[in-house]
Design an enzyme around this catalytic site. Structure first.
Site, PDB file in Angstrom:
ATOM      1  N   ASP A 182      77.398  53.506 -16.438  1.00  0.00           N
ATOM      2  CA  ASP A 182      77.760  53.533 -17.787  1.00  0.00           C
ATOM      3  C   ASP A 182      77.396  52.118 -18.346  1.00  0.00           C
ATOM      4  OD1 ASP A 182      79.109  55.846 -17.658  1.00  0.00           O
ATOM      5  OD2 ASP A 182      80.791  54.834 -16.575  1.00  0.00           O
ATOM      6  N   GLY A 184      73.563  64.209   0.399  1.00  0.00           N
ATOM      7  CA  GLY A 184      73.361  64.749  -1.168  1.00  0.00           C
ATOM      8  C   GLY A 184      72.301  63.935  -1.867  1.00  0.00           C
ATOM      9  N   HIS A 231      85.624  56.649 -16.135  1.00  0.00           N
ATOM     10  CA  HIS A 231      84.042  56.864 -16.124  1.00  0.00           C
ATOM     11  C   HIS A 231      84.375  58.470 -16.506  1.00  0.00           C
ATOM     12  CE1 HIS A 231      80.199  57.835 -14.713  1.00  0.00           C
ATOM     13  NE2 HIS A 231      80.733  59.052 -14.135  1.00  0.00           N
TER      14      HIS A 231
END
Ligand code: NAI
Length: 327
Positions: free
Chosen positions: A159, A14, A187
């Site tokens: 984050d 991916g 998250h």
């Protein structure tokens, strides 16, 4: 003898996989003295693409890279691994409810949790990146009783890094001046990026940035919604920055944290800060290079308490939605 580490990476063909494999193989995750074995797991349909990624890894002639195993069999992928990076997940499709997303992924993470339990070293550490990462980590942990619960992590470092840069830019500072930003909770868009307890050049953020309304409003919103903003701009979700955050997370866990500093990662709650035990909750953490601990004694004002209550509620609901699948 040189040290070596065997790492499983799921979803290796991916987008994040393509960004992270080269950084792991070059030594950026485990350091310049640790040789690396890569166990790459993909869906059967993606194995031809994964073969191409393997060819490119070969073509880098990385000095630290010892072996590459490619497979669609989780039992092979997790065999004897020291680390498992769970990146592959079922993506959210248009019109899908959150509950459907949780259940689809529960299917993947119960299976992988079991395969880790049965095949990995019992000292294996597991970092979940694939979303919804906190609850996927909760599921994997629940299915792997042979592995200590404290060896499971979910990623909130992207984050944190996003928050650091937003604060630095607002304060006209450099991102290395910003310390101790904690992402509390999930998250997700309920996360609480804690600026009150963060510092810029050793002083409270609120001394450098006097606009507290910006901090409580636009700052938090920008961090919470940064993922969506990237998708809108790039037409694809953040991948290089996500891979970078995974490198940072593992690096932070395997190296001693500097005095007075901490970093963000979701770990299995021991009840700290009143969070229900067992939830995979984003906390401020320190490591001595082997073991980690949750930083205690951070105080929260009423604003922060409300934010933390909201993200705790969301994570509890996610846990309740998947609990019946964990047998
Ligand atoms: P992608 O769709 O490009 O790649 C995912 C790969 O996983 C695909 O190649 C797919 O074939 C594979 N895969 C799916 N199910 C699998 C299974 N059961 N076993 C092995 N492989 C499987 O997605 P991308 O961009 O690499 O993102 C991966 C995940 O990371 C997504 O869930 C995304 O939401 C999440 N993410 C998390 C972040 C965080 O901060 N925690 C940040 C960015 C992304």
């Amino acid at each position: 003898s040189t040290k070596s580490v065997r790492v499983a990476i799921t979803g290796a063909a991916g987008q994040i996989g393509y960004a992270i494999l080269f950084r792991i193989a070059s030594g950026q995750m485990f350091g310049p003295d640790t040789a690396v074995h890569l166990n790459l797991l993909e869906l059967e349909v993606a194995l031809p693409a994964l073969e191409g990624v393997k060819m490119e890894l070969d073509d880098c002639a990385f000095p630290l890279l010892q072996s590459i195993t490619t497979t669609s069999d989780a039992n092979v992928a997790f065999k004897d691994v020291d680390w498992a990076l769970l990146i592959g997940a079922f993506p959210r499709k248009a019109g899908m409810e959150r509950k459907d997303l949780l259940e689809k992924n529960a299917g993947i993470f119960t299976g992988q949790g079991k395969a880790i339990n049965d095949n990995a070293k019992n000292t294996c550490k597991v970092l979940v990146v694939g979303n919804p990462c906190n609850t996927n980590a909760y599921i994997a942990k629940s299915m792997a009783p042979n592995i200590p619960a404290r060896n499971f992590f979910a990623m909130t470092m992207l984050d944190q890094n996003r928050a650091v840069t937003q604060l630095a830019q607002k304060a006209n500072a450099h991102n290395t001046d910003v310390s101790n930003v904690t992402i509390w909770g999930n998250h997700s868009s309920t996360q609480y990026p804690d600026f009150y307890n963060a510092t810029i050049s050793g002083k409270p953020v609120t001394e450098s940035i006097s606009d507290e309304e910006w901090l409580k409003g636009d700052f938090i919103k920008t961090v919470q919604q940064r993922g969506a903003a990237i998708i809108k701009a790039r037409g694809l979700s953040s991948a290089a920055s996500a891979a970078n955050a995974a490198v940072d997370t593992v690096r932070n866990l395997v190296t001693p944290t500097p005095e007075g500093k901490h970093f963000s990662v979701a770990v299995c709650s021991d009840g700290s800060y009143g969070i229900p035990e067992g939830l995979m909750f984003g906390y401020p953490v320190r490591s001595n290079g082997e073991e980690w601990e949750i930083v205690q004694g951070i105080s929260h004002n009423e604003f922060a308490q409300e934010k933390i209550a909201a993200t705790t509620k969301e994570l509890s609901e996610e846990r309740d939605a998947v609990q019946h699948l964990l047998t």
